[in-house]
Structures are given as C-alpha cells and as structure tokens.
Design an enzyme around this catalytic site. Structure first.
Site, PDB file in Angstrom:
ATOM      1  N   ARG A  46      32.429  82.979 104.365  1.00  0.00           N
ATOM      2  CA  ARG A  46      31.371  82.530 103.461  1.00  0.00           C
ATOM      3  C   ARG A  46      31.927  82.511 102.050  1.00  0.00           C
ATOM      4  NH1 ARG A  46      31.708  86.332 100.565  1.00  0.00           N
ATOM      5  NH2 ARG A  46      30.078  85.422  99.295  1.00  0.00           N
ATOM      6  N   GLY A  47      31.094  81.959 101.121  1.00  0.00           N
ATOM      7  CA  GLY A  47      31.585  81.732  99.774  1.00  0.00           C
ATOM      8  C   GLY A  47      32.114  80.304  99.730  1.00  0.00           C
ATOM      9  N   ALA A  48      31.715  79.569  98.690  1.00  0.00           N
ATOM     10  CA  ALA A  48      31.965  78.124  98.678  1.00  0.00           C
ATOM     11  C   ALA A  48      33.436  77.737  98.890  1.00  0.00           C
ATOM     12  CB  ALA A  48      31.409  77.537  97.376  1.00  0.00           C
ATOM     13  N   ARG A  89      26.921  74.026 106.920  1.00  0.00           N
ATOM     14  CA  ARG A  89      26.061  74.554 105.839  1.00  0.00           C
ATOM     15  C   ARG A  89      25.900  73.444 104.777  1.00  0.00           C
ATOM     16  NH1 ARG A  89      27.283  80.440 103.569  1.00  0.00           N
ATOM     17  NH2 ARG A  89      25.046  80.353 103.110  1.00  0.00           N
ATOM     18  N   GLN A 196      25.375  90.560 100.313  1.00  0.00           N
ATOM     19  CA  GLN A 196      26.783  90.274  99.996  1.00  0.00           C
ATOM     20  C   GLN A 196      27.281  91.162  98.863  1.00  0.00           C
ATOM     21  OE1 GLN A 196      24.476  88.013 100.662  1.00  0.00           O
ATOM     22  NE2 GLN A 196      25.310  86.138 101.542  1.00  0.00           N
ATOM     23  N   ASP A 237      27.956  77.600  94.083  1.00  0.00           N
ATOM     24  CA  ASP A 237      28.112  76.818  95.309  1.00  0.00           C
ATOM     25  C   ASP A 237      28.154  75.326  95.024  1.00  0.00           C
ATOM     26  OD1 ASP A 237      26.928  79.511  96.309  1.00  0.00           O
ATOM     27  OD2 ASP A 237      27.853  78.493  98.026  1.00  0.00           O
ATOM     28  N   ASN A 247      23.643  78.768  93.077  1.00  0.00           N
ATOM     29  CA  ASN A 247      24.382  79.948  93.552  1.00  0.00           C
ATOM     30  C   ASN A 247      23.404  80.784  94.368  1.00  0.00           C
ATOM     31  OD1 ASN A 247      26.841  81.530  93.630  1.00  0.00           O
ATOM     32  ND2 ASN A 247      25.806  83.016  92.340  1.00  0.00           N
ATOM     33  N   LYS A 248      23.888  81.867  94.908  1.00  0.00           N
ATOM     34  CA  LYS A 248      23.089  82.724  95.792  1.00  0.00           C
ATOM     35  C   LYS A 248      21.698  83.007  95.222  1.00  0.00           C
ATOM     36  CE  LYS A 248      23.841  83.898  99.041  1.00  0.00           C
ATOM     37  NZ  LYS A 248      23.308  83.112 100.204  1.00  0.00           N
TER      38      LYS A 248
HETATM   39  O1  MRU Z   1      25.702  82.544 101.439  1.00  0.00           O
HETATM   40  P1  MRU Z   1      27.037  82.858 100.837  1.00  0.00           P
HETATM   41  O2  MRU Z   1      27.449  84.276 101.012  1.00  0.00           O
HETATM   42  O3  MRU Z   1      28.103  81.873 101.306  1.00  0.00           O
HETATM   43  O4  MRU Z   1      26.848  82.609  99.281  1.00  0.00           O
HETATM   44  C1  MRU Z   1      27.953  82.744  98.445  1.00  0.00           C
HETATM   45  C2  MRU Z   1      27.653  82.577  97.003  1.00  0.00           C
HETATM   46  O5  MRU Z   1      26.561  82.284  96.609  1.00  0.00           O
HETATM   47  C3  MRU Z   1      28.818  82.705  96.059  1.00  0.00           C
HETATM   48  O6  MRU Z   1      28.404  83.227  94.845  1.00  0.00           O
HETATM   49  C4  MRU Z   1      29.425  81.316  95.831  1.00  0.00           C
HETATM   50  O7  MRU Z   1      29.703  80.682  97.040  1.00  0.00           O
HETATM   51  C5  MRU Z   1      30.659  81.381  95.017  1.00  0.00           C
HETATM   52  S1  MRU Z   1      32.008  82.093  95.881  1.00  0.00           S
HETATM   53  C6  MRU Z   1      33.378  82.052  94.886  1.00  0.00           C
END
Ligand code: MRU
Length: 344
Positions: A46-48, A89, A196, A237, A247-248
C-alpha cells in the site's frame, strides 16, 4: 533505512505483508497477477508509489505467463493484464501512471520479438522501482531544508519506506533531516480505520531510532493547541493540477487544524503523484472500503452488525491549506497551477 517494502528476485515480487505489521515481519512471494491484485486490494502492499511499483512488476509477471508467438494475441493479453491491475484500487494515480509507462514501453518496442519485449518490460519495471528510490531521496533532501533542529513533526497515515520503492516521501524528509544531525521528534496519528499510523509509521520510525509518539486521530487538535507541533507533513495519493491533494482519510482535518494553529502543512510526493488530467480535487475518485474495516476493529466487533456505515478511504485537502508541495524537482509553492506546470 533498511526497510524494503518490495523487492524483485528472479521473476518473483517479494512484498512485506503490511497487514501483519507490527506483530510479524513476514513476506509474500507473488508469482501471479492474481496474487499481486489481491495484495494491493487488501493493503498487503500500500501507499501510492509502492502500489505503482508493484503493478509494474505485475505486468512483468503477467507477460511472462503469456505463451504465444503471435503479436496480436500477446498485446491483447498484455492489455487485459494492465486493465486487471488497474482495477485493484482507484485513488492513487501512481498505479495508473506506472501501468501507463509499462504500456507505452511495450508499444514502443512492439516490432521486436516477444522474448525481447518481455525482457524490455522487466527492465522498465526495475527502472520504475529504482527511479522511485531516487525520487524519494531527492524529496527528502529538498524537504529537509524546511526542518530545523529540534522540530516536532506531525504526520498522518504512512508515507514512509513501507509506502514507496525507496525511503518514503513525508518520512524521507524526516530521515534526511536526521542524517543531517537534526534532532527530530514525530507525532504519528493512528489513522483509523486501518491504523497505518499506529501499525506502520511508528514501527518504521522506531526501526530507525526516531523519537515517535503515537496519538489517536482525535488528539491532533489538542497537541497542536498545546504548542507541541512545529510542522505537519503528509504524503499524497493524487494531486490535482491546482494542488488539491487526496490523501488518507483524516488528512483534511489535520490541514484545517494546522491552519487554525498557524502550523505549516506540507505535502511530500513525487511527480508521478500529480495528475495533470485532473483540474481540481472534486474530480479525484475516492475509494470506499468494506464496512467491516470500521465495524470490526481491534479483532472484535466494535459496532452493531446492522449499523449504517460510510467508509471513504481518502479525502481531499484543498490547496489553500497547503503551504508547499515537496517534490523531487523542488519545493513547489502557491499558486500551484502555475508552479506545477513550470516544473514539467
Ligand atoms: O490506503 P493506503 O494505506 O494505501 O493509503 C496511503 C496513503 O494515504 C499515503 O499517505 C499515500 O499513499 C502516500 S505514500 C508515500
């Protein structure tokens, strides 16, 4: 910074299974596109930026399993694999960016033999991965110029090594500042519902010996009011052309709180997170996740089965709340529309 969220070994994508952290550091060995799509959907990876890198390797695994010497058939299967990976996603644009890079590369070399195309695609995925490492490092170096010795930084979700192919985005700034000898403390929002911040950011920072304090999301306002926070940094994201940033979920309220308390709020992200086809935040697709991620927490039912639930996984922070966007090409300040275009 020794944590590697993903690695590539002889045709297998090895992922840290992030659903198991912080209790267990275990790895998934993905040898099929199905396994990679599953890992992205359930947030094992996970994470963009990390999702983008995983998808690029997914294309390699996909094409390696195509058994044909017919180019038409090969490209049909390639397109199907890319669409399947793209369905995993919706919000992080890095996924579509990486798949776009892979597709363009394949079509650029379409006249070569299928064996050569497969080889070139593997090289391209490795390039995307290494390139992400470089971008993370540069984001850290630019961002560290904003950090003074003794600063306490609040972050939301996890935008660290676990979320990228390298040392992170928001957390890379902290790692580089530490390398420069600055004393840094971090407050990590726990980041409900999937935690997270609590499970991943604290774990990752503690591996690196960084002073981190965990707070529940609803404590951010209090700690800001108490003067404990000098600066906020989060990842992204998807960033629209005007700087609006997805973002999250919960990031938006952190930005509002920061503004209210005169605390600078920064976004750190590579250029692959900027979506120049999206003019503002209202056009960003927001993922909605399974209700049981909210109603079953901490290993038990935490809400009645029949309760109505709304579960957006991301929110959009309007660009007016963002002091600057830290990228691998430099620190971008408002007006974002003009300054982002200037750096392309
Ligand atoms: O649902 P997730 O855990 O994939 O969400 C991740 C985030 O929101 C991060 O802040 C974002 O992807 C940036 S990661 C460098």
């Amino acid at each position: 910074m020794a944590i590697e969220a993903l690695s590539w070994e002889k045709g297998t994508l090895i992922l840290i299974d992030q659903t198991k952290l912080p209790e267990e550091l275990t790895y998934l060995y993905c040898k099929s596109v199905n396994e990679i799509v599953g890992a992205i959907k359930r947030l094992s990876v996970r994470g963009a930026p990390a999702i983008g890198v995983a998808a690029a390797y997914g294309v390699v695994i996909g094409v390696n399993s195509i058994n044909t010497d017919n180019h038409g058939q090969f490209f049909k299967e390639l397109d199907k694999t890319i669409s399947f990976l793209a369905s995993s996603r919706p919000t992080a644009v890095n996924l579509f960016w990486a798949l776009g890079q892979m597709k363009n590369k394949a079509y650029q070399v379409k006249d070569k033999s299928i064996g050569e195309i497969k080889h070139i695609l593997e090289e391209e995925a490795i390039f995307i991965h290494n390139d992400d490492k470089d971008r993370c490092r540069k984001i850290g170096e630019y961002g560290a110029s904003l950090i003074k010795d003794g600063y306490t930084i609040l972050t939301h979700c996890n935008a660290g090594a676990l979320a990228t192919g390298g040392m992170g985005t928001a957390l890379s700034v902290i790692y580089v500042a530490k390398e420069q000898g600055k004393r840094i403390s971090v407050f990590a929002d726990e980041t409900r519902p999937l935690l997270q911040g609590a499970r991943l950011t604290t774990w990752e920072l503690m591996q690196d010996g960084i002073d981190v304090t965990l707070i529940c999301d609803n404590m951010a306002g209090m700690v800001m009011k108490q003067g404990k926070i000098d600066l906020c940094i989060v990842g992204a994201d998807r960033i629209a052309k005007n700087g609006d940033t997805a973002n999250k979920i919960g990031t938006y309220q952190v930005a509002i709180l920061a503004k209210e308390h005169n605390i600078p709020f920064y976004v750190a992200a590579p250029f692959s997170t900027i979506d120049f086809n999206t003019s503002n935040g209202s056009e960003i697709p927001i993922e909605e996740r399974a209700f049981d991620e909210i109603t079953i927490g901490f290993g038990k039912r935490t809400a009645p089965k029949e309760v109505k639930v709304y579960s957006p996984a991301f929110d959009v922070t309007p660009s007016s709340y963002i002091k600057a966007i830290i990228t691998e090409r430099g620190i971008i300040r408002p007006p974002f529309k003009e300054s982002l275009i200037n750096l392309t």
